[in-house]
Design a protein around this motif. Structure first.
Motif, short mmCIF file in Angstrom:
data_model
loop_
_atom_site.label_atom_id
_atom_site.label_comp_id
_atom_site.label_asym_id
_atom_site.label_seq_id
_atom_site.Cartn_x
_atom_site.Cartn_y
_atom_site.Cartn_z
N ASN A 10 -1.93 3.90 33.35
CA ASN A 10 -2.80 4.20 34.47
C ASN A 10 -3.27 2.90 35.13
OD1 ASN A 10 -2.86 7.09 34.12
ND2 ASN A 10 -4.20 6.75 32.35
N THR B 37 -6.60 -5.21 40.10
CA THR B 37 -6.06 -4.04 39.42
C THR B 37 -5.42 -4.43 38.10
OG1 THR B 37 -3.92 -4.22 40.55
CG2 THR B 37 -5.61 -2.85 41.60
N THR C 296 -13.90 5.78 33.84
CA THR C 296 -14.37 4.40 33.77
C THR C 296 -13.98 3.80 32.42
OG1 THR C 296 -16.26 4.84 35.21
CG2 THR C 296 -16.38 2.88 33.83
N THR D 2 -12.21 1.22 36.91
CA THR D 2 -12.19 2.67 37.14
C THR D 2 -10.82 3.11 37.63
OG1 THR D 2 -12.98 2.37 39.41
CG2 THR D 2 -14.65 2.73 37.70
N THR D 3 -10.53 4.41 37.39
CA THR D 3 -9.30 5.01 37.88
C THR D 3 -9.54 6.51 38.11
OG1 THR D 3 -6.91 5.20 37.49
CG2 THR D 3 -8.36 5.62 35.61
N TYR E 186 -6.00 0.77 37.02
CA TYR E 186 -7.45 0.71 37.15
C TYR E 186 -7.83 -0.34 38.19
CZ TYR E 186 -8.04 3.45 32.87
OH TYR E 186 -8.01 4.45 31.92
#
Length: 372
Positions: free
Chosen positions: A310, A304, A345, A336-337, A312
Motif C-alpha cells: 500500500n 510517499t 494511519t 496515511t493511506t 502511504y
C-alpha cells in the motif's frame, strides 16, 4: 691539541630501506677537519625512479661552528607509500630546493617545494583525490602548505592549506591542515551519493589526530531499489556495520571526529519503497573506527512510501540520533493511506533495534480488520 685534515672519497655508496636501494650517481667527496665537514659532492638516486638528492655545504662539528647545507631533491609518492596502508596508493612527486642553517643541535630549515601530478586513494570515501599540485615553503622548523589544489570527481575542487612543525628536541611532529572542498561528490557511506561543500581540518593531538569542521550538503541521494519492507529501508540507511570501520586499525581508532553536517532539503530517497525528501542536521563524533551520530533527520510532509503493497503519504517524520553507544535513531513517522474506502494511519516509532508499528483507522476498526 694540534690540527688535522682528511679527505674522504667513496666511489660506491648504497643505502637500503625496506627493500629499496638508493645509490650514488657520482663519487661522494667530503673534506674533514676538527671544525667542520665540507661536502663537495653528494648525489644519491634510486635507480629507475625520479627519486634523487643533491647535497653540498658544511656541517659544523665544533661548538659554535654553524651549519650551511644546501639541498635539491625530488621525492616520489612511492616513499610515502612506505608509511601508509597499501590501499591508499599515493602517486606523484615533490620537488624540493632549500638550505639547512643554524647548528647541529638546533637546525633551521628554509626553502620551497612543489607538488606535481599527485594522487591519493581515500578508501573511506571509495574515491581518489586527483591532480594534487601546488607550492610548499620551509621556514625554521615549519613546512607551510600554501594553497595546494586538487580535484575530486568531475567538477569538485579542493584547496589545502596549513602546515607541519617538524620534530626536534623535546617536541614531536605536529600539524594542522585545512581542506576546503567545493562542489564535491562523495559516496559515503557507500549507499549514499552526497554532493556539497565542506571545510575540514586535520590536526595532530597527543594521542593521535582529530578531524573537525562542517559539511554543507546540497544533496544526499539514495536510489537503490530494495526487496524489503519499510523498516529494512531505514535500517539500510543507517546500519552500523556500514558506517563503522575496522576497530583494529590504529590509524582509524586514534582519529577523533568532530564534524557538523547540515543539509536543508538535501536528503532524497528515490526507489521502489519510498519517494521522500528532508533535512539533515547531524553531528558526527567518536572515531573513524567507531563513529557516533547525534542530531536529526527530518522528513518533509507529502512524500510517499510503500508498506505491505500500500502506498502511504507521509504526514510527518523524524529520525533523532541521541544514543552515544551506537547508531540507532529514535523514529517518529506518521503516514496515511486509503484502502477499500477506509482511511488508515500508520504510526512508526521506537528504534531500529526495537521498532514499534501501530495502525489506526477513521472507522475505529479493530487491529485484525485493519491488517486484513
Amino acid at each position: 691539541a694540534g690540527t688535522w685534515h682528511a679527505a674522504v672519497r667513496l666511489p660506491d655508496l648504497r643505502l637500503q630501506y625496506q627493500g629499496r636501494t638508493v645509490a650514488n650517481r657520482e663519487p661522494v667527496a667530503v673534506d674533514l677537519s676538527p671544525q667542520r665537514a665540507t661536502i663537495q659532492s653528494f648525489y644519491l638516486a634510486e635507480p629507475g625512479t625520479e627519486n634523487e638528492l643533491v647535497l653540498s655545504g658544511t656541517v659544523g662539528l665544533a661548538a659554535g661552528v654553524p651549519l650551511d647545507l644546501r639541498f635539491q631533491s625530488t621525492l616520489t609518492a612511492t616513499w610515502a607509500g612506505l608509511f601508509l596502508p597499501p590501499e591508499y596508493r599515493p602517486e606523484g612527486a615533490l620537488d624540493l630546493l632549500g638550505a639547512v642553517r643554524g647548528t647541529l643541535s638546533n637546525p633551521a630549515l628554509s626553502g620551497e617545494g612543489e607538488l606535481r601530478g599527485a594522487r591519493l586513494i581515500v578508501p573511506a570515501l571509495a574515491q581518489s583525490i586527483d591532480d594534487i599540485h601546488g607550492p610548499l615553503s620551509f621556514s625554521q622548523n615549519r613546512i607551510s602548505i600554501d594553497g595546494v589544489q586538487a580535484r575530486m570527481g568531475n567538477n569538485g575542487t579542493l584547496v589545502i592549506t596549513g602546515g607541519l612543525d617538524l620534530p626536534r628536541a623535546g617536541r614531536n611532529l605536529t600539524y594542522g591542515i585545512t581542506f576546503d572542498a567545493q562542489n564535491v561528490s562523495v559516496r559515503f557511506p557507500e549507499f549514499l551519493n552526497n554532493r556539497g561543500d565542506a571545510t575540514l581540518t586535520l590536526a595532530s593531538t597527543d594521542g593521535g589526530r582529530v578531524i573537525r569542521g562542517d559539511v554543507r550538503l546540497e544533496r544526499s541521494l539514495y536510489v537503490q531499489d530494495i526487496s524489503v519492507d519499510l523498516i529494512e529501508l531505514v535500517r539500510g540507511l543507517f546500519q552500523r556495520q556500514r558506517l563503522e570501520l575496522a576497530a583494529t586499525d590504529t590509524l582509524q581508532t586514534t582519529t577523533q571526529l568532530l564534524i557538523e553536517i547540515r543539509g536543508p532539503e538535501a536528503l532524497r530517497v528515490r526507489n521502489n519503497v519510498a519517494n521522500l525528501q528532508g533535512d539533515v542536521a547531524l553531528s558526527v563524533q567518536g572515531t573513524l573506527a567507531r563513529p557516533v551520530i547525534f542530531g536529526n533527520v527530518g522528513i518533509d510532509p507529502g512524500g510517499t512510501l510503500v508498506y505491505n503493497d500500500n502506498q502511504y503519504e507521509v504526514q510527518r517524520g523524524t529520525l533523532t540520533f541521541s544514543n552515544p553507544n551506537r547508531i540507532d535513531p529514535v523514529i517518529d513517522l506518521v503516514a496515511t493511506t486509503a484502502v477499500q474506502g477506509f482511511n488508515i494511519t500508520l504510526n512508526l516509532g521506537g528504534t531500529l533495534e526495537h521498532p514499534d508499528i501501530h495502525f489506526a483507522s477513521d472507522a475505529n476498526l479493530a487491529d485484525l480488520e485493519i491488517f486484513s
